[in-house]
Design a protein around this motif. Structure first.
Motif, PDB file in Angstrom:
ATOM      1  N   GLU A   1       0.860  -1.186   0.000  1.00 13.87           N
ATOM      2  CA  GLU A   1       0.000   0.000   0.000  1.00 13.87           C
ATOM      3  C   GLU A   1       0.890   1.227   0.000  1.00 13.87           C
ATOM      4  O   GLU A   1       1.896   1.272   0.709  1.00 13.87           O
ATOM      5  CB  GLU A   1      -0.888  -0.037   1.249  1.00 13.87           C
ATOM      6  N   ARG A   2       0.519   2.223  -0.815  1.00 12.63           N
ATOM      7  CA  ARG A   2       1.298   3.459  -0.844  1.00 12.63           C
ATOM      8  C   ARG A   2       0.359   4.649  -0.708  1.00 12.63           C
ATOM      9  O   ARG A   2      -0.768   4.640  -1.207  1.00 12.63           O
ATOM     10  CB  ARG A   2       2.145   3.571  -2.102  1.00 12.63           C
ATOM     11  N   THR A   3       0.844   5.654  -0.003  1.00 14.95           N
ATOM     12  CA  THR A   3       0.057   6.862   0.219  1.00 14.95           C
ATOM     13  C   THR A   3       0.210   7.796  -0.964  1.00 14.95           C
ATOM     14  O   THR A   3       1.324   8.093  -1.405  1.00 14.95           O
ATOM     15  CB  THR A   3       0.529   7.570   1.511  1.00 14.95           C
TER      16      THR A   3
ATOM     17  N   ALA B   1      -1.674  12.684   1.855  1.00  5.79           N
ATOM     18  CA  ALA B   1      -1.686  12.650   3.317  1.00  5.79           C
ATOM     19  C   ALA B   1      -2.168  13.997   3.826  1.00  5.79           C
ATOM     20  O   ALA B   1      -1.556  15.027   3.547  1.00  5.79           O
ATOM     21  CB  ALA B   1      -0.293  12.346   3.863  1.00  5.79           C
TER      22      ALA B   1
ATOM     23  N   ASP C   1      -6.114  10.262   4.838  1.00  9.58           N
ATOM     24  CA  ASP C   1      -5.104   9.927   3.847  1.00  9.58           C
ATOM     25  C   ASP C   1      -5.795   9.139   2.739  1.00  9.58           C
ATOM     26  O   ASP C   1      -6.834   8.507   2.972  1.00  9.58           O
ATOM     27  CB  ASP C   1      -3.997   9.047   4.444  1.00  9.58           C
TER      28      ASP C   1
ATOM     29  N   THR D   1      -4.765   6.144   0.012  1.00  7.91           N
ATOM     30  CA  THR D   1      -3.724   5.206  -0.369  1.00  7.91           C
ATOM     31  C   THR D   1      -4.185   4.404  -1.579  1.00  7.91           C
ATOM     32  O   THR D   1      -5.381   4.379  -1.910  1.00  7.91           O
ATOM     33  CB  THR D   1      -3.387   4.228   0.779  1.00  7.91           C
TER      34      THR D   1
ATOM     35  N   HIS E   1      -8.196   2.061  -4.439  1.00  7.74           N
ATOM     36  CA  HIS E   1      -8.072   3.273  -3.628  1.00  7.74           C
ATOM     37  C   HIS E   1      -8.711   3.054  -2.260  1.00  7.74           C
ATOM     38  O   HIS E   1      -9.788   2.465  -2.163  1.00  7.74           O
ATOM     39  CB  HIS E   1      -8.760   4.452  -4.324  1.00  7.74           C
TER      40      HIS E   1
END
Length: 178
Positions: free
Chosen positions: A8-10, A13, A18, A20, A35
């Motif tokens: 998982e990547r943000t 933020a 947030d 991700t 998402h």
């Protein structure tokens, strides 16, 4: 069938939420990007009833995000380190000027678990003491003890149109002794 999250990547933020993108493997083997809205703090809502007649303490407020008016239970996000009960007492007092009596947990749920990581705690108090004007007076147009007999009608006629309050009040109507 369980979906497997491989990472998982943000992508955004912010202070309140947030966003991700989760790398997900579906049960049939396909990979998708999904998402996810992540709320870092749980939220709490409180059904406060008046012992003499069963009326419920509600706020009549406008939400600019949907441009709608609705009756709402006192609610808000939990601060870091707070228990649901501490947050419920704080939010009720700040928004209404009433300090709820002993709080007990009714339900905990995830309001839109297909796209968001968020937890809502619904509590109940069967009494409250008036302390004074609400600190957060900008939260609502008015604060009222709404007769229990009017709750179902308000819900049916669309005057309770937000998920947290709707869930809390429907639970209260379905399980009045809980």
């Amino acid at each position: 069938m369980r979906w497997q999250v491989r990472g998982e990547r943000t992508v955004y933020a912010g202070g309140w939420l947030d966003v991700t993108i989760a790398d997900v493997r579906l049960p049939d083997g396909r990979q998708i990007d999904h998402h996810v809205i992540v709320y870092p703090y749980p939220a709490v809502g409180v059904v406060v009833t008046r012992p003499s007649d069963g009326a419920v303490l509600l706020l009549w407020r406008h939400r600019f995000t949907t441009d709608s008016w609705s009756w709402e239970v006192p609610a808000g996000r939990m601060e870091e380190g707070e228990t649901p009960e501490q947050a419920g007492e704080r939010e009720t007092l700040e928004e209404t000027g009433w300090r709820p009596g002993p709080l007990r947990s009714l339900i905990t749920y995830h309001p839109f678990n297909g796209t968001a990581r968020q937890t809502f705690h619904i509590l109940r108090a069967d009494e409250a003491d008036y302390v004074g004007e609400p600190v957060d007076a900008y939260e609502s147009d008015r604060i009222e003890w709404v007769p229990a007999a009017d709750l179902a009608r308000h819900i049916h006629e669309g005057r309770v149109n937000n998920g947290l309050s709707l869930t809390a009040l429907l639970h209260h109507l379905a399980f009045p002794e809980s």
